[in-house]
Motif scaffolding. Structure first.
Motif, PDB file in Angstrom:
ATOM      1  N   GLY A  76       0.777  -1.228   0.000  1.00 42.13           N
ATOM      2  CA  GLY A  76       0.000   0.000   0.000  1.00 42.13           C
ATOM      3  C   GLY A  76       0.813   1.285   0.000  1.00 42.13           C
ATOM      4  N   VAL A  77       2.142   1.165  -0.172  1.00 38.47           N
ATOM      5  CA  VAL A  77       2.981   2.362  -0.062  1.00 38.47           C
ATOM      6  C   VAL A  77       2.768   3.320  -1.235  1.00 38.47           C
ATOM      7  CG1 VAL A  77       5.017   1.492  -1.294  1.00 38.47           C
ATOM      8  CG2 VAL A  77       5.307   3.094   0.602  1.00 38.47           C
ATOM      9  N   TRP A  78       2.235   2.801  -2.354  1.00 38.41           N
ATOM     10  CA  TRP A  78       2.044   3.651  -3.542  1.00 38.41           C
ATOM     11  C   TRP A  78       1.135   4.848  -3.256  1.00 38.41           C
ATOM     12  CZ3 TRP A  78      -2.934   4.416  -5.064  1.00 38.41           C
ATOM     13  CH2 TRP A  78      -3.887   3.507  -4.582  1.00 38.41           C
ATOM     14  N   LYS A  79       0.143   4.655  -2.349  1.00 38.24           N
ATOM     15  CA  LYS A  79      -0.839   5.720  -2.110  1.00 38.24           C
ATOM     16  C   LYS A  79      -0.239   6.919  -1.386  1.00 38.24           C
ATOM     17  CE  LYS A  79      -2.599   3.178   1.889  1.00 38.24           C
ATOM     18  NZ  LYS A  79      -3.698   2.329   2.368  1.00 38.24           N
ATOM     19  N   ILE A  80       0.918   6.718  -0.742  1.00 36.13           N
ATOM     20  CA  ILE A  80       1.613   7.865  -0.152  1.00 36.13           C
ATOM     21  C   ILE A  80       2.850   8.245  -0.961  1.00 36.13           C
ATOM     22  CG2 ILE A  80       0.744   7.488   2.178  1.00 36.13           C
ATOM     23  CD1 ILE A  80       3.288   6.067   2.894  1.00 36.13           C
ATOM     24  N   ALA A  81       3.339   7.297  -1.785  1.00 35.41           N
ATOM     25  CA  ALA A  81       4.540   7.572  -2.585  1.00 35.41           C
ATOM     26  C   ALA A  81       4.251   8.559  -3.710  1.00 35.41           C
ATOM     27  CB  ALA A  81       5.098   6.270  -3.156  1.00 35.41           C
ATOM     28  N   ILE A  82       3.117   8.395  -4.385  1.00 34.47           N
ATOM     29  CA  ILE A  82       2.792   9.263  -5.531  1.00 34.47           C
ATOM     30  C   ILE A  82       2.656  10.733  -5.119  1.00 34.47           C
ATOM     31  CG2 ILE A  82       1.062   9.777  -7.301  1.00 34.47           C
ATOM     32  CD1 ILE A  82       0.590   6.743  -7.515  1.00 34.47           C
ATOM     33  N   PRO A  83       1.861  11.066  -4.097  1.00 38.27           N
ATOM     34  CA  PRO A  83       1.795  12.485  -3.691  1.00 38.27           C
ATOM     35  C   PRO A  83       3.123  13.010  -3.153  1.00 38.27           C
ATOM     36  CG  PRO A  83       0.562  11.104  -2.155  1.00 38.27           C
ATOM     37  CD  PRO A  83       0.882  10.253  -3.337  1.00 38.27           C
ATOM     38  N   THR A  84       3.935  12.124  -2.541  1.00 31.37           N
ATOM     39  CA  THR A  84       5.247  12.545  -2.047  1.00 31.37           C
ATOM     40  C   THR A  84       6.138  12.995  -3.202  1.00 31.37           C
ATOM     41  OG1 THR A  84       5.110  11.024  -0.165  1.00 31.37           O
ATOM     42  CG2 THR A  84       7.298  11.832  -0.758  1.00 31.37           C
ATOM     43  N   ILE A  85       6.128  12.223  -4.297  1.00 33.16           N
ATOM     44  CA  ILE A  85       6.944  12.562  -5.468  1.00 33.16           C
ATOM     45  C   ILE A  85       6.455  13.867  -6.107  1.00 33.16           C
ATOM     46  CG2 ILE A  85       7.624  11.828  -7.784  1.00 33.16           C
ATOM     47  CD1 ILE A  85       7.367   8.918  -6.768  1.00 33.16           C
ATOM     48  N   LEU A  86       5.146  14.002  -6.261  1.00 32.52           N
ATOM     49  CA  LEU A  86       4.592  15.228  -6.862  1.00 32.52           C
ATOM     50  C   LEU A  86       4.954  16.453  -6.018  1.00 32.52           C
ATOM     51  CD1 LEU A  86       1.038  13.980  -7.944  1.00 32.52           C
ATOM     52  CD2 LEU A  86       3.022  14.428  -9.413  1.00 32.52           C
ATOM     53  N   GLY A  87       4.825  16.330  -4.718  1.00 33.52           N
ATOM     54  CA  GLY A  87       5.183  17.432  -3.836  1.00 33.52           C
ATOM     55  C   GLY A  87       6.653  17.774  -3.919  1.00 33.52           C
ATOM     56  N   SER A  88       7.502  16.743  -4.080  1.00 23.73           N
ATOM     57  CA  SER A  88       8.941  16.967  -4.173  1.00 23.73           C
ATOM     58  C   SER A  88       9.319  17.806  -5.387  1.00 23.73           C
ATOM     59  CB  SER A  88       9.666  15.623  -4.234  1.00 23.73           C
ATOM     60  OG  SER A  88      11.023  15.790  -4.538  1.00 23.73           O
ATOM     61  N   VAL A  89       8.685  17.511  -6.520  1.00 20.09           N
ATOM     62  CA  VAL A  89       8.968  18.270  -7.747  1.00 20.09           C
ATOM     63  C   VAL A  89       8.622  19.745  -7.546  1.00 20.09           C
ATOM     64  CG1 VAL A  89       8.340  18.566 -10.175  1.00 20.09           C
ATOM     65  CG2 VAL A  89       8.648  16.267  -9.240  1.00 20.09           C
ATOM     66  N   LEU A  90       7.448  20.004  -6.988  1.00 19.01           N
ATOM     67  CA  LEU A  90       7.022  21.390  -6.739  1.00 19.01           C
ATOM     68  C   LEU A  90       7.965  22.073  -5.749  1.00 19.01           C
ATOM     69  CD1 LEU A  90       3.165  20.800  -6.389  1.00 19.01           C
ATOM     70  CD2 LEU A  90       4.388  21.765  -8.357  1.00 19.01           C
ATOM     71  N   GLY A  91       8.366  21.350  -4.705  1.00 21.31           N
ATOM     72  CA  GLY A  91       9.252  21.922  -3.694  1.00 21.31           C
ATOM     73  C   GLY A  91      10.629  22.241  -4.231  1.00 21.31           C
ATOM     74  N   GLU A 137      -5.113   3.832  10.170  1.00 22.64           N
ATOM     75  CA  GLU A 137      -4.546   4.953   9.428  1.00 22.64           C
ATOM     76  C   GLU A 137      -5.639   5.887   8.952  1.00 22.64           C
ATOM     77  OE1 GLU A 137      -2.361   3.079   6.278  1.00 22.64           O
ATOM     78  OE2 GLU A 137      -4.035   3.237   4.877  1.00 22.64           O
ATOM     79  N   LEU A 138      -5.226   7.099   8.602  1.00 21.68           N
ATOM     80  CA  LEU A 138      -6.185   8.109   8.163  1.00 21.68           C
ATOM     81  C   LEU A 138      -6.796   7.737   6.813  1.00 21.68           C
ATOM     82  CD1 LEU A 138      -4.279  11.411   9.044  1.00 21.68           C
ATOM     83  CD2 LEU A 138      -6.063  10.263  10.376  1.00 21.68           C
ATOM     84  N   ALA A 139      -7.903   8.370   6.490  1.00 27.65           N
ATOM     85  CA  ALA A 139      -8.551   8.146   5.192  1.00 27.65           C
ATOM     86  C   ALA A 139      -7.625   8.606   4.060  1.00 27.65           C
ATOM     87  CB  ALA A 139      -9.867   8.905   5.138  1.00 27.65           C
ATOM     88  N   LEU A 140      -7.797   7.984   2.897  1.00 36.91           N
ATOM     89  CA  LEU A 140      -6.904   8.229   1.758  1.00 36.91           C
ATOM     90  C   LEU A 140      -6.780   9.704   1.369  1.00 36.91           C
ATOM     91  CD1 LEU A 140      -5.060   7.068  -0.405  1.00 36.91           C
ATOM     92  CD2 LEU A 140      -7.097   6.635  -1.817  1.00 36.91           C
ATOM     93  N   PRO A 141      -7.885  10.477   1.284  1.00 38.52           N
ATOM     94  CA  PRO A 141      -7.721  11.899   0.916  1.00 38.52           C
ATOM     95  C   PRO A 141      -6.801  12.661   1.867  1.00 38.52           C
ATOM     96  CG  PRO A 141     -10.015  11.258   0.747  1.00 38.52           C
ATOM     97  CD  PRO A 141      -9.322  10.120   1.411  1.00 38.52           C
ATOM     98  N   TRP A 142      -6.884  12.356   3.164  1.00 34.74           N
ATOM     99  CA  TRP A 142      -6.008  13.012   4.137  1.00 34.74           C
ATOM    100  C   TRP A 142      -4.552  12.580   3.941  1.00 34.74           C
ATOM    101  CZ3 TRP A 142      -7.211  17.193   6.516  1.00 34.74           C
ATOM    102  CH2 TRP A 142      -8.533  17.464   6.872  1.00 34.74           C
ATOM    103  N   LEU A 143      -4.344  11.292   3.678  1.00 33.45           N
ATOM    104  CA  LEU A 143      -2.982  10.797   3.442  1.00 33.45           C
ATOM    105  C   LEU A 143      -2.362  11.482   2.225  1.00 33.45           C
ATOM    106  CD1 LEU A 143      -3.261   6.926   4.054  1.00 33.45           C
ATOM    107  CD2 LEU A 143      -2.164   8.639   5.514  1.00 33.45           C
ATOM    108  N   ILE A 144      -3.154  11.648   1.161  1.00 32.02           N
ATOM    109  CA  ILE A 144      -2.646  12.294  -0.052  1.00 32.02           C
ATOM    110  C   ILE A 144      -2.232  13.734   0.238  1.00 32.02           C
ATOM    111  CG2 ILE A 144      -3.316  13.154  -2.337  1.00 32.02           C
ATOM    112  CD1 ILE A 144      -5.070  10.636  -2.620  1.00 32.02           C
ATOM    113  N   LEU A 145      -3.067  14.482   0.934  1.00 30.98           N
ATOM    114  CA  LEU A 145      -2.752  15.876   1.258  1.00 30.98           C
ATOM    115  C   LEU A 145      -1.524  15.980   2.163  1.00 30.98           C
ATOM    116  CD1 LEU A 145      -6.316  17.351   1.899  1.00 30.98           C
ATOM    117  CD2 LEU A 145      -4.786  17.857  -0.029  1.00 30.98           C
ATOM    118  N   ILE A 146      -1.451  15.124   3.167  1.00 28.60           N
ATOM    119  CA  ILE A 146      -0.337  15.170   4.118  1.00 28.60           C
ATOM    120  C   ILE A 146       0.986  14.857   3.419  1.00 28.60           C
ATOM    121  CG2 ILE A 146       0.696  13.984   6.103  1.00 28.60           C
ATOM    122  CD1 ILE A 146      -2.184  13.698   7.209  1.00 28.60           C
TER     123      ILE A 146
END
Length: 268
Positions: A76-91, A137-146
């Motif tokens: 299940g790590v993909w659901k937090i990995a994808i937003p992490t990568i997107l955030g990294s590019v912007l940062g 764990e928190l709901a998926l929308p919250w995990l994506i935002l965090i």
């Protein structure tokens, strides 16, 4: 660039300690960025970019050691990995554009974040030390935002992202501490790759200093990962180190050290 033996020794020592700290907790980049900017004389922006060389190789070694143990679970790590990568590019793009202009303001914000991280770590210590198969764990929308926010911070400035990531993983997901440490390394690698590429493209890396740090950081990361996997009291030690690192970060980023130093000089 050419450096003296003393500078190489400082870089190697800082890299080794940072490799241990980053693998067990996080925020070892405080040591490496300081060594790069003070000892090697690099501008802050260049030090921030050069730091990514050692971080990338250190994470690869630490992650490989965790994987060889067979005790990690990336389900299940993909659901937090994808937003992490997107955030990294912007940062990373923001870091290149902003540079040093808001450094003091940014330090105070990071300090405030670290105070909140300390509260989360000190709250319910059993959650950190004991395994709990029913951890929610928190709901998926919250995990994506965090994790989008975590990725942005990691892309913007590496220092402290390991601490934030580990605390968030323990607070918002169902992973236990040793496994969360391995996932922290995976996420750090994923967010660092696009950021690393952007810093290379922007010419913000000094390779000699970066490779010197990398060698020492890989050795430190290998030792720390083996400790985390094999030591029976590893969770206790990791939590204790994490608390210590957060306290140091609070003192540094909130300007407490500078304030106390000024007062001491006035008294003397």
């Amino acid at each position: 660039m050419e450096y003296t033996i003393d500078v190489y020794l400082v870089l190697l020592a800082a890299g080794f300690l940072a490799g241990i700290i980053n693998t067990l907790a996080g925020n070892g980049s405080i040591l490496t960025i300081t060594a790069l900017s003070v000892a090697a004389g690099l501008p802050v922006g260049m030090a921030n970019g050069t730091n990514r060389v050692g971080v990338t190789f250190q994470v690869l070694v630490g992650l490989r050691t965790f994987l060889k143990s067979g005790k990690t679970n990336f389900k299940g790590v993909w659901k937090i990995a994808i937003p992490t990568i997107l955030g990294s590019v912007l940062g990373a793009y923001a870091a290149v554009e902003v540079g040093k202009s808001n450094e003091i303001w940014l330090s105070r914000v990071i300090g405030g974040v670290m105070v909140f991280m300390l509260f989360l770590v000190l709250n319910n210590p059993k959650k950190w030390i004991e395994e709990d198969k029913n951890r929610k764990e928190l709901a998926l929308p919250w995990l994506i935002l965090i994790f989008l926010a975590v990725g942005f911070y990691g892309g913007f400035i590496q220092a402290g992202v390991g601490v934030i990531m580990l605390v968030v993983l323990m607070s918002a997901t169902s992973y236990e501490l040793t496994n969360a440490n391995a996932i922290k390394l995976l996420l750090t690698l994923l967010l660092n790759i696009p950021a690393f590429a952007i810093f290379i493209w922007s010419g913000q890396i000094e390779w000699i200093a970066g490779i010197t740090l990398s060698v020492a950081q890989m050795i430190g990361a290998m030792w720390a990962a083996k400790f985390a996997i094999g030591h029976p009291k590893a969770n206790y030690w990791i939590r204790a180190i994490l608390i210590g690192i957060i306290l140091i970060a609070i003192v540094r980023f909130l300007g407490i050290y500078d304030f106390l130093s000024e007062k001491l000089l006035l008294l003397l």
